[in-house]
Write a protein that holds these residues in place. Structure first.
Motif, PDB file in Angstrom:
ATOM      1  N   LEU A 280      36.577 -24.949-114.053  1.00  0.00           N
ATOM      2  CA  LEU A 280      35.595 -24.833-114.746  1.00  0.00           C
ATOM      3  C   LEU A 280      34.891 -26.067-115.235  1.00  0.00           C
ATOM      4  N   HIS A 281      33.519 -26.267-115.507  1.00  0.00           N
ATOM      5  CA  HIS A 281      33.019 -27.396-115.905  1.00  0.00           C
ATOM      6  C   HIS A 281      32.138 -26.796-117.224  1.00  0.00           C
ATOM      7  N   HIS A 282      31.916 -25.711-117.554  1.00  0.00           N
ATOM      8  CA  HIS A 282      30.849 -25.268-118.491  1.00  0.00           C
ATOM      9  C   HIS A 282      31.352 -24.241-119.425  1.00  0.00           C
ATOM     10  N   TRP A 283      31.309 -24.117-120.783  1.00  0.00           N
ATOM     11  CA  TRP A 283      31.498 -23.291-121.492  1.00  0.00           C
ATOM     12  C   TRP A 283      30.355 -22.527-121.798  1.00  0.00           C
ATOM     13  N   LEU A 284      30.474 -21.230-122.322  1.00  0.00           N
ATOM     14  CA  LEU A 284      29.507 -20.062-122.758  1.00  0.00           C
ATOM     15  C   LEU A 284      29.767 -19.676-123.977  1.00  0.00           C
ATOM     16  N   HIS A 285      28.737 -19.588-124.755  1.00  0.00           N
ATOM     17  CA  HIS A 285      29.024 -19.259-126.221  1.00  0.00           C
ATOM     18  C   HIS A 285      28.141 -17.991-126.476  1.00  0.00           C
ATOM     19  N   ALA A 286      28.607 -16.845-126.220  1.00  0.00           N
ATOM     20  CA  ALA A 286      28.360 -15.659-126.389  1.00  0.00           C
ATOM     21  C   ALA A 286      27.518 -15.369-127.822  1.00  0.00           C
ATOM     22  N   ASP A 287      28.251 -15.770-128.673  1.00  0.00           N
ATOM     23  CA  ASP A 287      27.850 -15.526-130.167  1.00  0.00           C
ATOM     24  C   ASP A 287      26.532 -16.356-130.514  1.00  0.00           C
ATOM     25  N   LYS A 329      23.033  -5.227-123.352  1.00  0.00           N
ATOM     26  CA  LYS A 329      23.000  -5.676-121.880  1.00  0.00           C
ATOM     27  C   LYS A 329      21.807  -6.683-121.386  1.00  0.00           C
ATOM     28  N   GLY A 330      20.556  -6.242-121.906  1.00  0.00           N
ATOM     29  CA  GLY A 330      19.361  -6.940-121.501  1.00  0.00           C
ATOM     30  C   GLY A 330      19.400  -8.430-122.158  1.00  0.00           C
ATOM     31  N   LEU A 331      20.117  -8.414-123.172  1.00  0.00           N
ATOM     32  CA  LEU A 331      20.310  -9.861-123.993  1.00  0.00           C
ATOM     33  C   LEU A 331      20.843 -10.872-123.070  1.00  0.00           C
ATOM     34  N   PHE A 332      21.882 -10.589-122.098  1.00  0.00           N
ATOM     35  CA  PHE A 332      22.763 -11.036-121.245  1.00  0.00           C
ATOM     36  C   PHE A 332      22.489 -11.294-119.847  1.00  0.00           C
ATOM     37  N   THR A 333      21.701 -10.207-119.491  1.00  0.00           N
ATOM     38  CA  THR A 333      21.752  -9.949-118.008  1.00  0.00           C
ATOM     39  C   THR A 333      20.640 -11.120-117.536  1.00  0.00           C
ATOM     40  N   GLY A 334      20.959 -11.797-116.315  1.00  0.00           N
ATOM     41  CA  GLY A 334      20.114 -12.919-115.934  1.00  0.00           C
ATOM     42  C   GLY A 334      20.180 -14.103-116.623  1.00  0.00           C
ATOM     43  N   GLN A 335      21.052 -14.291-117.633  1.00  0.00           N
ATOM     44  CA  GLN A 335      21.379 -15.556-118.399  1.00  0.00           C
ATOM     45  C   GLN A 335      22.169 -16.600-117.330  1.00  0.00           C
ATOM     46  N   GLY A 337      25.046 -18.621-115.954  1.00  0.00           N
ATOM     47  CA  GLY A 337      26.417 -18.639-116.101  1.00  0.00           C
ATOM     48  C   GLY A 337      27.127 -17.164-116.337  1.00  0.00           C
ATOM     49  N   ILE A 338      26.147 -16.190-116.452  1.00  0.00           N
ATOM     50  CA  ILE A 338      26.699 -14.820-116.642  1.00  0.00           C
ATOM     51  C   ILE A 338      26.534 -13.876-115.187  1.00  0.00           C
ATOM     52  N   ALA A 339      27.856 -13.630-114.582  1.00  0.00           N
ATOM     53  CA  ALA A 339      27.918 -12.969-113.514  1.00  0.00           C
ATOM     54  C   ALA A 339      27.426 -11.589-113.952  1.00  0.00           C
ATOM     55  N   ALA A 340      27.922 -10.776-114.698  1.00  0.00           N
ATOM     56  CA  ALA A 340      27.739  -9.461-115.087  1.00  0.00           C
ATOM     57  C   ALA A 340      27.606  -9.044-116.624  1.00  0.00           C
ATOM     58  N   ALA A 341      26.945  -8.016-116.853  1.00  0.00           N
ATOM     59  CA  ALA A 341      27.121  -7.671-118.325  1.00  0.00           C
ATOM     60  C   ALA A 341      27.132  -6.086-118.149  1.00  0.00           C
ATOM     61  N   LEU A 342      28.295  -5.456-118.317  1.00  0.00           N
ATOM     62  CA  LEU A 342      28.639  -4.090-118.088  1.00  0.00           C
ATOM     63  C   LEU A 342      28.768  -3.230-119.232  1.00  0.00           C
ATOM     64  N   THR A 343      28.278  -2.133-119.163  1.00  0.00           N
ATOM     65  CA  THR A 343      28.190  -1.070-120.185  1.00  0.00           C
ATOM     66  C   THR A 343      29.835  -0.478-120.207  1.00  0.00           C
ATOM     67  N   LEU A 365      30.838  -5.423-121.998  1.00  0.00           N
ATOM     68  CA  LEU A 365      31.615  -6.429-121.177  1.00  0.00           C
ATOM     69  C   LEU A 365      30.996  -7.551-120.617  1.00  0.00           C
ATOM     70  N   LEU A 366      31.299  -8.866-120.680  1.00  0.00           N
ATOM     71  CA  LEU A 366      30.701  -9.856-120.041  1.00  0.00           C
ATOM     72  C   LEU A 366      31.568 -10.429-119.185  1.00  0.00           C
ATOM     73  N   TYR A 367      31.179 -10.917-117.830  1.00  0.00           N
ATOM     74  CA  TYR A 367      31.888 -11.774-116.916  1.00  0.00           C
ATOM     75  C   TYR A 367      31.095 -13.010-116.757  1.00  0.00           C
ATOM     76  N   ALA A 368      31.877 -14.242-116.591  1.00  0.00           N
ATOM     77  CA  ALA A 368      31.188 -15.303-116.710  1.00  0.00           C
ATOM     78  C   ALA A 368      31.145 -15.621-115.034  1.00  0.00           C
ATOM     79  N   ALA A 369      30.392 -16.430-114.620  1.00  0.00           N
ATOM     80  CA  ALA A 369      30.161 -16.869-113.122  1.00  0.00           C
ATOM     81  C   ALA A 369      30.996 -18.057-113.032  1.00  0.00           C
ATOM     82  N   ALA A 370      31.520 -18.207-111.743  1.00  0.00           N
ATOM     83  CA  ALA A 370      32.184 -19.521-111.160  1.00  0.00           C
ATOM     84  C   ALA A 370      31.674 -20.684-111.760  1.00  0.00           C
ATOM     85  N   ASP A 371      32.645 -21.572-112.248  1.00  0.00           N
ATOM     86  CA  ASP A 371      32.382 -22.700-112.971  1.00  0.00           C
ATOM     87  C   ASP A 371      32.050 -22.608-114.262  1.00  0.00           C
ATOM     88  N   TYR A 372      32.163 -21.442-114.840  1.00  0.00           N
ATOM     89  CA  TYR A 372      31.647 -21.063-116.358  1.00  0.00           C
ATOM     90  C   TYR A 372      32.870 -20.172-116.936  1.00  0.00           C
TER      91      TYR A 372
END
Length: 462
Positions: A280-287, A329-335, A337-343, A365-372
Motif C-alpha cells: 500500500l501507499h496510502h493511509w486512511l484515518h477513519a477517526d 454508513k453514509g459518512l464513509f460510503t463513496g469516500q 480509499g473505502i471499498a465497503a462500509a458494512l452494517t 465494518l470498513l474495508y480499505a481499497a487496494a493500495d490503502y
C-alpha cells in the motif's frame, strides 16, 4: 548454470535430511509413549500462497515436504484476515462468528465516550468463545505445547509453553537461559530493541527444547519474521524472499529436532500461514471523518471511534441504533480509499459476528481499497488520507487473492498426493483431530480426508 546446479544440490540435501540421513547432536529423553501419533504445526505468519508457488523460492525444506506429502493451491483465511482471528480459527475449526476473536487481542472500552483500545495479554478464557484442539487433546491425556501461539495466555489445555511475551521464570525459558541461548535479562525484555528474526530464532530453540525433553503429542509454533519485514518493506520483493529462506531453515531445525528425539516416524508436520499480504501507499484515518462529523464531540449523542487494523477498521458507536448506523454508513460510503462500509447484518454474511453475539463486534465494518490501509491518527492531523512509502498490510476481505495462505503437510498419515484444491482454514483443527484420533464435536471445519492415509497404511509405511 552454476546457480541452477547449486539450487539442485541444496534441494537434494534438504530431501536427504527429510529422508532421515541428517543428524542433530541432541540428547533426547525417551518419550513416555512411543506409539502415539504426534502433530507439529508450524505457522509462518503472512506467507502468501502466491509466494509458495514461485519455482525459485529459496525454501528447499518446504519444497521437499511438498514433494513428499500434500500442499494446497491455497488455504482460505477467515475474516478478518489478520493473525489472531485466523490462528484461532485453525485451532477451533470455526470462524469469527463463533470464536469472537476480531483483533490481535481484546477490544476494551468500546461504545464509550472515549477511544477504545486493544489489550493483548489477556487470558485465553476471555478471548476464545469455543473449545480448541489443544483443549480436546489435553483432556484426552495428550501432551500439548505452544511456542508464540496467540490468544493462548494461561490456557489450561497447554502443558508446555513459551509464550509470545515469555516469563523469564518459566520452565522453558529457564532451560534456554541455562543452555546459554539467551540471558534472563533478554527474556525479561524480550520485545525491547530486538529484531523479529532474533525472536524467531529464540522461539525455534524453545520448540526444539520442548521436543527434546517433553515429546509433545501436539506442538503449535508461530514465527513472525515474514509478516514483520513485509509490514515495513511491502510485499513481493527480496526482503520477503530472503526472510522466507530464513524461515525455511527454522522449519528444518524443527524437523531435525523431531528426528533426534526419535519421533520422526510418528510425526505429522503441518506448515501453514494465517493470511497473505499486499502493498500500500496510502493511509486512511477513519477517526478524522468521525471527528469532523461531530461524532467525537463531548456533547455527541452517539460518540463513535474506530479501531484501525490495516485492511479493515472497526467502528464502535455508543447507543447505536438502526438510524445512527445508517448515518454512520453514509459518512464513509463513496469516500476515496473505502471499498465497503458494512452494517452488522451485512458483515455477518462474511462470517463476522454481530453485536448481539459479542461486544467485540463493530457497529460498522470498513474495508480499505487496494493500495490503502487504515492507520491510527495519533498525530491529530486533519487529513483523512495521507501518503506513505511502500508498506505491507493485510485484513482485506478473504476473497482477495493476495490474502490467501499456505498449507503443506508431510509425515505420518499423509498421503503423497501433491497439490490439492483450495480449502478453508477451519479444516485444520478437525484434520489435527483425525491425526490424533480425537473428535472436535460441532464445528464448521471438516478433516482433509483427501490427504489422510488410513491408520494401518500409515503404520505400515513407517
Amino acid at each position: 548454470m552454476r546457480q541452477v546446479s547449486a539450487l539442485l544440490r541444496h534441494a537434494m540435501l534438504a530431501a536427504a535430511l527429510l529422508a532421515g540421513t541428517g543428524t542433530l547432536p541432541l540428547h533426547a529423553q525417551t518419550p513416555a509413549d512411543a506409539s502415539r501419533p504426534k502433530v507439529v504445526v508450524i505457522s509462518l505468519d503472512a506467507f502468501g500462497a502466491k509466494s509458495l508457488h514461485d519455482p525459485l523460492l529459496p525454501a528447499f525444506t518446504l519444497k521437499a515436504l511438498m514433494r513428499r506429502g500434500a500442499y494446497a493451491a491455497s488455504m482460505t483465511p477467515i475474516n478478518p484476515t489478520i493473525t489472531w482471528p485466523n490462528h484461532t480459527a485453525m485451532v477451533t475449526g470455526v470462524d469469527a462468528s463463533r470464536h469472537h476473536v476480531l483483533v490481535n487481542g481484546l477490544v476494551v472500552g468500546q461504545r464509550g465516550s472515549t477511544p477504545p483500545h486493544i489489550e493483548m495479554w489477556v487470558p485465553k478464557s476471555r478471548l476464545v468463545a469455543v473449545p480448541t484442539i489443544y483443549d480436546v487433546a489435553h483432556k484426552a491425556g495428550l501432551v500439548t505445547a505452544e511456542v508464540d501461539w496467540v490468544a493462548i495466555k494461561d490456557a489450561r489445555g497447554i502443558d508446555w509453553s513459551f509464550f509470545e511475551n515469555p516469563d523469564p521464570d518459566g520452565p522453558i525459558a529457564r532451560d534456554l537461559i541455562d543452555q546459554g541461548v539467551v540471558s534472563r535479562d533478554e527474556v525479561a525484555h524480550f520485545h525491547d530493541a530486538s529484531s523479529q528474526a532474533w525472536r524467531d530464532l529464540v522461539y525455534t530453540r524453545a520448540a526444539v527444547d520442548i521436543i527434546r525433553k517433553h515429546h509433545p503429542d501436539l506442538l503449535l509454533l508461530h514465527l513472525l519474521s515474514l509478516d514483520s519485514i513485509e509490514h515495513e518493506a511491502g510485499y513481493g520483493n527480496d526482503a520477503g524472499r530472503n526472510t522466507i529462506a530464513f524461515l525455511d531453515d527454522r522449519v528444518q531445525e524443527v524437523i531435525d529436532a523431531v528426528r533426534a528425539a526419535g519421533d520422526l516416524d510418528r510425526t505429522t508436520f503441518l506448515v501453514v500461514s494465517d493470511h497473505g499480504q499486499r502493498s500500500l501507499h496510502h493511509w486512511l484515518h477513519a477517526d478524522v471523518l468521525l471527528r469532523q462529523a461531530g461524532l467525537q464531540d463531548a456533547a455527541a449523542r452517539h460518540p463513535s471511534y474506530s479501531i484501525p487494523e490495516g485492511g479493515y477498521a472497526l467502528v464502535y458507536q455508543k447507543h447505536a441504533d438502526a438510524a445512527s448506523i445508517r448515518q454512520l454508513k453514509g459518512l464513509f460510503t463513496g469516500q476515496p480509499g473505502i471499498a465497503a462500509a458494512l452494517t452488522p447484518a451485512e458483515a455477518a454474511q462474511q462470517g463476522w459476528p454481530t453485536p448481539a453475539q459479542t461486544d467485540q463486534a463493530p457497529d460498522l465494518l470498513l474495508y480499505a481499497a487496494a493500495d490503502y490501509a487504515f492507520d491510527d491518527n495519533k498525530g491529530g492531523g486533519n487529513d483523512f488520507i495521507t501518503a506513505t512509502p511502500e508498506r505491507g498490510a493485510h485484513g482485506y476481505p478473504n476473497t482477495d487473492p493476495l490474502m490467501q495462505a499456505i498449507f503443506v503437510a508431510a509425515g505420518r498419515g499423509i498421503r503423497p498426493v501433491g497439490e490439492i484444491p483450495s480449502f478453508p482454514n477451519v479444516d485444520i483443527a478437525p484434520t489435527i483431530a483425525r491425526l490424533l484420533h480425537l473428535s472436535m464435536g460441532d464445528i464448521q471445519g471438516r478433516p482433509l480426508t483427501n490427504i489422510l492415509a488410513a491408520d494401518r497404511d500409515a503404520d505400515a509405511k513407517h
